[in-house]
Design a protein around this motif. Structure first.
Motif, mmCIF file in Angstrom:
data_model
loop_
_atom_site.group_PDB
_atom_site.id
_atom_site.type_symbol
_atom_site.label_atom_id
_atom_site.label_comp_id
_atom_site.label_asym_id
_atom_site.label_seq_id
_atom_site.Cartn_x
_atom_site.Cartn_y
_atom_site.Cartn_z
ATOM 1 N N ILE B 131 0.856 -1.204 0.000
ATOM 2 C CA ILE B 131 0.000 0.000 0.000
ATOM 3 C C ILE B 131 0.883 1.243 0.000
ATOM 4 N N LYS B 132 1.979 1.162 0.766
ATOM 5 C CA LYS B 132 2.934 2.299 0.759
ATOM 6 C C LYS B 132 3.436 2.545 -0.653
ATOM 7 N N ASN B 133 3.732 1.461 -1.342
ATOM 8 C CA ASN B 133 4.193 1.615 -2.732
ATOM 9 C C ASN B 133 3.135 2.320 -3.570
ATOM 10 N N TYR B 134 1.895 1.820 -3.455
ATOM 11 C CA TYR B 134 0.828 2.410 -4.257
ATOM 12 C C TYR B 134 0.643 3.885 -3.919
ATOM 13 N N MET B 135 0.683 4.197 -2.626
ATOM 14 C CA MET B 135 0.446 5.589 -2.239
ATOM 15 C C MET B 135 1.619 6.485 -2.618
ATOM 16 N N ASN B 136 2.812 5.926 -2.589
ATOM 17 C CA ASN B 136 3.950 6.701 -3.087
ATOM 18 C C ASN B 136 3.783 7.009 -4.569
ATOM 19 N N ILE B 137 3.362 5.985 -5.298
ATOM 20 C CA ILE B 137 3.138 6.158 -6.739
ATOM 21 C C ILE B 137 2.023 7.171 -6.972
ATOM 22 N N TYR B 138 1.000 7.074 -6.147
ATOM 23 C CA TYR B 138 -0.131 8.003 -6.265
ATOM 24 C C TYR B 138 0.332 9.443 -6.016
ATOM 25 N N SER B 139 1.173 9.616 -5.001
ATOM 26 C CA SER B 139 1.695 10.954 -4.692
ATOM 27 C C SER B 139 2.532 11.478 -5.847
ATOM 28 N N ILE B 140 3.369 10.591 -6.392
ATOM 29 C CA ILE B 140 4.197 11.007 -7.533
ATOM 30 C C ILE B 140 3.308 11.396 -8.705
#
Lengths: 266, 168
Positions: B131-140
């Protein structure tokens, strides 16, 4: 209506974003990690007490050196810079050869009883060893070397058939001065006095440190023969040949000695 | 080893381009209803499809760079999704450049995939690292889409100033 839809969608997306960020910042409770494996060596020592006593045949409490299945080996780098030169001593024993015993013995067997040792597995302060080798009995498998340059290089005299030469020129002996546990293994750290004349005018005694490994006693039985027990010692140490006046450039300063001793109680 | 990890990474790459667009779109749309901001949000809103097309162009370049030099279709683990992403180039076509709602619908596909994956992995991954990965990607993706939108916005303003009669 369209605005309402857009705002609802925006709200959903903001809620999702909030949920995602919060979820990514949390984690489920994790059970504690198991304790780290210990780096300490596993050392197990028994309570064996092994003594030669008077080496009476049939006395199972008396441990006899099984010389036929033992060896004392040496190795050193050829010319100090190449592969190993190796050899073994054909004649050796475990007796404290005091000055009065430094003689020629006319016998094919052991000239002195191998009784100058005691081993207490769990009380190293009580453990001691004495041992000797006959220098002219060095056996490299090359008769020309063994009976030739070895004799002059090592400052001894040639083998006389049927005689065990324990005179001062032909004797190198060790005597333990301290035996203690090795804190990193099941072995023991042994301090020895090594006495050898070499090519010097008189015998020199040098203190060396070695490692002693005890190969635990086991009972064996073959065919219909009576069962008996065996155990072994492996002692390794190093000496500096130059200390003893050995000038040969064929051998390195450092000579490694390995003694593999087997005992039985037959 | 199968290609599941490669597929996961490629999915993250695709989502990084497009998943942030819907919320940017809806925020611009939301602020567009305030009269005080109208002058800015109007241009911003007009710039949205163009910026989305630009993102599609960058995405195409990224995929071409990834495929170079073999250009083997087997390299792509999500060919349909990549094709759908490349379709965003259509928003650079003059007839579609004003169809801002279509760009929202187009980009919602990526966001829905992300939402689905986030909810699916929530139960499976106790450390929530995915989820951290997804949210990092989302932020980017949010930052990336915002930056491209600002670029499109500035381009539009410059274009309008250099050609005052230009209205679209």
């Amino acid at each position: 209506m369209k605005n309402f839809t857009n705002q609802s969608l925006l709200l959903i997306l903001i809620l999702f974003s909030g949920y995602g960020y919060i979820a990514s910042c949390t984690q489920d409770a994790i059970s504690p990690l198991p304790a780290a494996a210990s780096n300490a060596p596993v050392i197990t020592r028994g309570t064996d007490i092994l003594l030669p006593k008077s080496m009476t045949v049939g006395d199972t409490s008396a441990w006899k050196l099984d010389k036929a299945h033992c060896n004392v080996m040496w190795s050193t780098n050829y010319v100090g810079a190449a592969g190993l030169l190796t050899g073994r001593f054909n004649q050796f024993g475990m007796h404290d050869v005091t000055d009065d015993k430094m003689l020629n013995y006319v016998t094919a067997g052991q000239p002195l009883k191998d009784t100058s040792w005691a081993f207490y597995e769990n009380e190293p302060s009580k453990t001691y060893f004495n041992g000797y080798v006959q220098i002219n009995q060095s056996n490299t498998g090359e008769p020309g070397r063994d009976a030739g340059c070895n004799i002059t290089t090592l400052g001894t005299t040639a083998i006389v058939a049927g005689t065990q030469n324990l005179t001062v020129t032909n004797l190198a002996k060790i005597k333990t001065t301290d035996v203690k546990f090795d804190p990193t293994s099941n072995d023991y750290i042994v301090t020895l006095n090594l006495t050898w004349k070499g090519t010097l005018a008189a015998p020199l005694t040098k203190s060396v440190v070695g490692r002693l490994k005890y190969i635990r006693r086991n009972q064996v039985q073959f065919g219909t023969s009576a069962a008996y027990s065996v155990f072994g010692f492996q002692l390794k140490f190093q000496l500096n040949a130059r200390d003893f006046g050995i000038a040969s450039t064929s051998i390195s300063d450092k000579v490694d000695i390995e003694c593999n001793m087997n005992f039985n109680n037959k | 080893m199968d290609n599941s990890f490669v597929a996961y990474l490629q999915l993250l790459e695709i989502l990084a381009f497009f998943s942030g667009y819907p919320i940017i779109f809806l925020l611009v749309k939301y602020f567009d209803q305030f009269p005080g901001l109208k002058s800015i949000t109007k241009i911003l809103f007009q710039s949205l499809p163009f910026s989305y097309g630009l993102i599609g162009l960058l995405f195409l370049g990224f995929e071409i760079r990834n495929a170079y030099p073999e250009f083997d279709i087997a390299h792509f683990q999500h060919p349909y999704l990549i094709f759908w992403g490349i379709l965003s180039l259509l928003f650079l076509v003059p007839k579609l450049i004003n169809q801002s709602s279509w760009s929202l619908y187009h980009s919602l596909v990526f966001l829905l995939i992300m939402i689905k994956n986030v909810f699916e992995t929530y139960q499976l991954d106790s450390s929530h690292s995915q989820i951290k990965n997804y949210m990092n990607i989302y932020s980017i993706s949010l930052g990336f889409n915002l930056a491209i939108l600002l670029l499109a916005f500035l381009s539009k303003i410059l274009l309008q100033r250099s050609n005052p009669r230009s209205d679209s």
